[in-house]
Design a protein around this motif. Structure first.
Motif, PDB file in Angstrom:
ATOM      1  N   THR A 206       3.109  12.885 -15.185  1.00  0.00           N
ATOM      2  CA  THR A 206       3.853  12.581 -13.968  1.00  0.00           C
ATOM      3  C   THR A 206       5.206  11.996 -14.354  1.00  0.00           C
ATOM      4  OG1 THR A 206       3.066  10.294 -13.815  1.00  0.00           O
ATOM      5  CG2 THR A 206       1.696  12.013 -12.786  1.00  0.00           C
TER       6      THR A 206
ATOM      7  N   ARG B 203       6.488   9.240 -13.396  1.00  0.00           N
ATOM      8  CA  ARG B 203       6.354   7.811 -13.704  1.00  0.00           C
ATOM      9  C   ARG B 203       6.022   7.617 -15.171  1.00  0.00           C
ATOM     10  NH1 ARG B 203       3.062   3.432 -14.392  1.00  0.00           N
ATOM     11  NH2 ARG B 203       3.464   1.586 -13.089  1.00  0.00           N
TER      12      ARG B 203
ATOM     13  N   GLU C  37       8.838   3.727 -11.824  1.00  0.00           N
ATOM     14  CA  GLU C  37       8.375   3.960 -10.452  1.00  0.00           C
ATOM     15  C   GLU C  37       9.363   3.410  -9.437  1.00  0.00           C
ATOM     16  OE1 GLU C  37       4.561   3.118  -7.510  1.00  0.00           O
ATOM     17  OE2 GLU C  37       4.292   3.088  -9.692  1.00  0.00           O
TER      18      GLU C  37
ATOM     19  N   GLU D 102       8.899  11.113  -5.393  1.00  0.00           N
ATOM     20  CA  GLU D 102       7.526  10.657  -5.534  1.00  0.00           C
ATOM     21  C   GLU D 102       7.179  10.501  -7.024  1.00  0.00           C
ATOM     22  OE1 GLU D 102       4.077   9.248  -5.362  1.00  0.00           O
ATOM     23  OE2 GLU D 102       5.091   9.612  -3.429  1.00  0.00           O
TER      24      GLU D 102
ATOM     25  N   THR E 284       4.484  10.460  -8.631  1.00  0.00           N
ATOM     26  CA  THR E 284       3.342  11.206  -9.156  1.00  0.00           C
ATOM     27  C   THR E 284       3.630  12.699  -9.376  1.00  0.00           C
ATOM     28  OG1 THR E 284       2.511  11.557  -6.904  1.00  0.00           O
ATOM     29  CG2 THR E 284       1.686   9.626  -8.108  1.00  0.00           C
TER      30      THR E 284
END
Length: 290
Positions: A241, A243, A257, A266, A268
């Motif tokens: 991801t 992040r 994040e 987002e 993720t």
């Protein structure tokens, strides 16, 4: 403008024999010996008469002669001294009235400096396959005057360069090329138009470059230095991801994040879902968060 006589298979073999040239994989040498393919490449580039075209890896001069048919001038960048030395003679033989329109630089395209070429308006080339993406991105970075790119590369590389977000082959080359303009596949090229015939098919990629005054974002080095490292990090482990992929870049997962959320992205999702504009927003959000 009188049309140049283009090189055919017999001409290519004769020129290679005169130089005692045996094409090498190290230099990515595969010489186009089909005049119709040359005409097709030149037509796909849609060049005007006032163009200053830069060509990388002219080899024995197949495409060079085609470009001299339509462009005002051509700068050919060739790393092999034997090929660079022969190119002027070939143009003098096949298109003598256009010899003065050709400038030849015996140089490594990856270390070329802007002042050595001037302000080309187009890049049209059968790029050496082993360095095609680095050469393409280098030229887009150092020549903001380029408005049109038409390059022949490996078919798989052409697919990656022109891939859209969300595609499994969308990655670093796709994002970085689209930073400079609109990228699209412009055709497929078979193996048999080359000597020697490569083991893979080739593809044409066209880029209609943004004008600095009307581009959707700033195209300068400062912007690239903020955005391109993010792109590299996002795809370094493409299954992660954002992040996780950007945690090292930002110092921690928590900060990654926070920046992503501030940019409206987002945390993720994976990098393959993002467009250039998304990476620009992340870079902007990171500066605000500092």
């Amino acid at each position: 403008m009188a049309q140049a006589q283009l090189l055919g298979p017999v001409d290519i073999r004769r020129l290679a024999d005169e130089l005692d040239i045996r094409p090498t994989k190290k230099l990515g040498q595969n010489f186009v010996h089909d005049p119709n393919t040359v005409r097709r490449i030149v037509a796909a580039a849609e060049l005007g008469e006032k163009e200053h075209v830069v060509e990388v890896g002219p080899g024995l001069g197949s495409l060079t002669l085609g470009l001299l048919d339509v462009a005002e001038c051509v700068t050919a960048v060739e790393i092999d001294p034997r090929l660079a030395g022969k190119l002027g003679e070939t143009v003098a033989e096949f298109a003598p009235e256009r010899r003065d329109a050709l400038r030849i630089l015996c140089a490594d395209a990856l270390t070329l400096r802007p002042e050595e070429v001037g302000e080309p308006t187009a890049l049209v080339a059968n790029l050496p396959y082993n360095v095609s993406v680095p050469v393409l991105l280098h030229f887009l970075a150092i020549f903001p005057s380029i408005r049109r790119v038409l390059v022949m590369v490996q078919a798989e590389v052409a697919d990656r360069l022109s891939a859209a977000p969300g595609s499994r082959i969308y990655g670093v080359p796709s994002v970085k090329a689209s930073f400079y303009g609109d990228v699209r596949r412009a055709g497929a090229i078979g193996k048999n138009v080359f000597w020697p015939a490569p083991n893979i098919d080739s593809g044409l990629v066209r880029i209609d470059c943004f004008d600095a005054h009307t581009a959707p974002w700033d195209l300068g080095e400062t912007t690239r230095s903020r955005v391109f490292p993010l792109v590299d990090a996002a795809f370094a482990q493409r299954r992660k991801t954002l992040r996780a992929a950007l945690s090292k870049h930002f110092g921690s997962g928590a900060r990654a994040e926070a920046v992503l959320r501030a940019a409206g992205v987002e945390p993720t999702v994976r990098g393959e879902k993002l467009e250039v504009a998304d990476f620009l927003r992340i870079a902007d959000a990171a500066e605000v968060a500092e």
